[in-house]
Design a protein around this motif. Structure first.
Motif, PDB file in Angstrom:
ATOM      1  N   GLU A  48       0.829  -1.208   0.000  1.00  0.00           N
ATOM      2  CA  GLU A  48       0.000   0.000   0.000  1.00  0.00           C
ATOM      3  C   GLU A  48       0.868   1.264   0.000  1.00  0.00           C
ATOM      4  O   GLU A  48       0.757   2.133   0.856  1.00  0.00           O
ATOM      5  N   VAL A  49       1.710   1.345  -1.002  1.00  0.00           N
ATOM      6  CA  VAL A  49       2.639   2.470  -1.140  1.00  0.00           C
ATOM      7  C   VAL A  49       1.905   3.656  -1.769  1.00  0.00           C
ATOM      8  O   VAL A  49       1.351   3.547  -2.872  1.00  0.00           O
ATOM      9  N   GLY A  50       1.875   4.785  -1.074  1.00  0.00           N
ATOM     10  CA  GLY A  50       1.189   5.964  -1.573  1.00  0.00           C
ATOM     11  C   GLY A  50       1.926   6.615  -2.725  1.00  0.00           C
ATOM     12  O   GLY A  50       3.122   6.889  -2.632  1.00  0.00           O
ATOM     13  N   LEU A  51       1.214   6.878  -3.828  1.00  0.00           N
ATOM     14  CA  LEU A  51       1.796   7.492  -5.029  1.00  0.00           C
ATOM     15  C   LEU A  51       0.922   8.660  -5.453  1.00  0.00           C
ATOM     16  O   LEU A  51      -0.299   8.603  -5.347  1.00  0.00           O
ATOM     17  N   ARG A  52       1.549   9.719  -5.945  1.00  0.00           N
ATOM     18  CA  ARG A  52       0.770  10.893  -6.348  1.00  0.00           C
ATOM     19  C   ARG A  52       1.522  11.689  -7.401  1.00  0.00           C
ATOM     20  O   ARG A  52       2.638  12.172  -7.158  1.00  0.00           O
ATOM     21  N   GLY A  53       0.898  11.840  -8.586  1.00  0.00           N
ATOM     22  CA  GLY A  53       1.450  12.668  -9.637  1.00  0.00           C
ATOM     23  C   GLY A  53       0.614  13.920  -9.812  1.00  0.00           C
ATOM     24  O   GLY A  53      -0.221  14.258  -8.967  1.00  0.00           O
ATOM     25  N   ASP A  54       0.801  14.622 -10.922  1.00  0.00           N
ATOM     26  CA  ASP A  54       0.046  15.847 -11.170  1.00  0.00           C
ATOM     27  C   ASP A  54      -1.416  15.560 -11.516  1.00  0.00           C
ATOM     28  O   ASP A  54      -2.310  16.349 -11.207  1.00  0.00           O
ATOM     29  N   GLN A  55      -1.673  14.425 -12.181  1.00  0.00           N
ATOM     30  CA  GLN A  55      -3.031  14.139 -12.651  1.00  0.00           C
ATOM     31  C   GLN A  55      -3.594  12.825 -12.124  1.00  0.00           C
ATOM     32  O   GLN A  55      -4.775  12.547 -12.309  1.00  0.00           O
ATOM     33  N   VAL A  56      -2.787  12.022 -11.474  1.00  0.00           N
ATOM     34  CA  VAL A  56      -3.240  10.699 -11.049  1.00  0.00           C
ATOM     35  C   VAL A  56      -2.576  10.323  -9.731  1.00  0.00           C
ATOM     36  O   VAL A  56      -1.454  10.757  -9.444  1.00  0.00           O
ATOM     37  N   LYS A  57      -3.298   9.551  -8.945  1.00  0.00           N
ATOM     38  CA  LYS A  57      -2.732   9.074  -7.694  1.00  0.00           C
ATOM     39  C   LYS A  57      -3.181   7.639  -7.463  1.00  0.00           C
ATOM     40  O   LYS A  57      -4.016   7.099  -8.206  1.00  0.00           O
ATOM     41  N   GLY A  58      -2.643   7.008  -6.461  1.00  0.00           N
ATOM     42  CA  GLY A  58      -3.050   5.642  -6.170  1.00  0.00           C
ATOM     43  C   GLY A  58      -2.193   5.043  -5.077  1.00  0.00           C
ATOM     44  O   GLY A  58      -1.292   5.697  -4.527  1.00  0.00           O
ATOM     45  N   ARG A  59      -2.474   3.781  -4.778  1.00  0.00           N
ATOM     46  CA  ARG A  59      -1.702   3.023  -3.800  1.00  0.00           C
ATOM     47  C   ARG A  59      -1.257   1.720  -4.440  1.00  0.00           C
ATOM     48  O   ARG A  59      -2.081   0.879  -4.787  1.00  0.00           O
ATOM     49  N   CYS A  60       0.041   1.586  -4.574  1.00  0.00           N
ATOM     50  CA  CYS A  60       0.611   0.361  -5.122  1.00  0.00           C
ATOM     51  C   CYS A  60       0.461  -0.752  -4.082  1.00  0.00           C
ATOM     52  O   CYS A  60       0.886  -0.594  -2.932  1.00  0.00           O
ATOM     53  N   ASP A  61      -0.157  -1.859  -4.464  1.00  0.00           N
ATOM     54  CA  ASP A  61      -0.411  -2.932  -3.507  1.00  0.00           C
ATOM     55  C   ASP A  61       0.877  -3.472  -2.888  1.00  0.00           C
ATOM     56  O   ASP A  61       0.975  -3.599  -1.667  1.00  0.00           O
ATOM     57  N   TRP A  62       1.832  -3.811  -3.739  1.00  0.00           N
ATOM     58  CA  TRP A  62       3.066  -4.411  -3.208  1.00  0.00           C
ATOM     59  C   TRP A  62       4.229  -4.052  -4.106  1.00  0.00           C
ATOM     60  O   TRP A  62       4.214  -4.336  -5.300  1.00  0.00           O
TER      61      TRP A  62
END
Length: 356
Positions: free
Chosen positions: A92-106
């Protein structure tokens, strides 16, 4: 003024079990995903109109949450916890760009993995049809955000790119516990395709508004993508109420104008012919496969069933009841609606042109 005290709950009310469904709905309402306005990576490649409503910051109109989805989420968390404890890495690694975000599972360097819990039907569909493009979009964007240091996770140094070389998607059946893994090398072109998909949505919303962005779902009652969409009523309009109880002849909200109706009739005729031809070709292939099984390049064929089994002979059972003088059990059921699309023939003006 005399204070009116609320009535004390009865013993039965105090012992009543709290509602699990109500707890699930409230939890989902408070979750960040229910309130987010930036596009989540899991929505890439799904439906462009839904993404457009996110970009335009429209308020969701349909926020129901099923208990089955909640159980899938909790199972998802438990599996990730097990993978992390057994093999290491970050979940559940938090990721965030200019237009998209999400959580990488593993993220188990150098591979990014996304976990999908699926129903028996969904799991079988992946086995027969392969990984949907939207799922590859999602994991490819996770890899791109990690490689470019676009993270929002305190466990990772900000702005520092990470080593990602491979992509992996694991599907886990909620019914059987079986899992299947698909792997691929990191492909910058795949991530670029996903970002272009999103950029087109942003550009159309900025120029003409979210309603100008085309839908990718086939509508409520036809496509599960639409049935569970948080913007269902905003996109397709409110449900059409029946004029009388049990009325099944009401017009669908998928048909709005006369031109929509004309197009739908022609679509039905076209796909009816394609369905007949596809069934004919499938049966031809099936007969050629009879008695054979095993691998075939990237596919695998196997047969099942065919054994004798005992089942109720309904006609004989009815006859037996009549012979015994017993009343045959019945129940009222609505007959299926049928549709008949036929050719109307050449129009008069067309025949005149031909004669001339």
């Amino acid at each position: 003024m005399t204070a009116v005290l609320p009535a004390r709950p009865s013993a039965a009310e105090r012992r009543a079990a709290p509602s699990l469904a109500a707890a699930v709905r409230e939890l989902d309402r408070r979750r960040a995903r229910s309130r987010q306005r930036m596009i989540g990576a899991s929505e890439l490649g799904e439906c462009r109109r839904r993404a457009a409503y996110r970009v335009a910051r429209r308020r969701p109109t349909n926020t129901r949450t099923g208990l089955q989805a909640f159980l899938g989420t909790e199972l998802h968390r438990g599996v990730l916890r097990t993978l992390r404890r057994q093999y290491g890495g970050l979940t559940e690694v938090g990721l965030r760009g200019d237009q998209v975000k999400g959580r990488c599972d593993w993220w188990h360097a150098p591979v990014v993995e996304d976990l999908k819990t699926a129903s028996r039907f969904g799991f079988e569909r992946v086995l027969t049809r392969g990984v949907p493009t939207k799922h590859w979009f999602q994991v490819a964007v996770y890899a791109w955000l990690l490689r470019t240091g676009q993270t929002s996770d305190r466990r990772l140094p900000p702005g520092v790119g990470q080593d990602v070389e491979g992509l992996r998607i694991r599907y886990l059946s909620r019914d059987s516990g079986e899992d299947v893994v698909f792997e691929a090398d990191h492909d910058p072109a795949l991530a670029a395709e996903a970002i272009m998909w999103l950029s087109d949505v942003y550009a159309t919303v900025d120029a003409n508004g979210p309603e100008a962005v085309p839908r990718d779902g086939f509508g409520p009652g036809v496509d599960g993508m639409c049935d569970w969409c948080p913007f269902l009523d905003l996109c397709w309009g409110p449900p059409v109420e029946a004029e009388t109880e049990g009325d099944v002849s009401r017009q669908s909200r998928l048909t709005v104008t006369d031109q929509d109706y004309v197009q739908a009739v022609h679509d039905y005729d076209t796909w009816r012919a394609a369905e007949s031809e596809a069934r004919r070709n499938k049966e031809y292939a099936r007969e050629r496969l009879r008695g054979r099984s095993g691998p075939a390049d990237d596919l695998h064929c196997e047969w099942s069933g065919g054994s004798l089994r005992t089942q109720v002979d309904k006609d004989a059972a009815v006859e037996r009841l009549v012979d015994l003088g017993e009343e045959v059990p019945t129940r009222r059921a609505r007959s299926p609606q049928t549709i008949r699309v036929t050719r109307t023939g050449a129009r008069a003006e067309g025949r005149s042109d031909a004669a001339a």
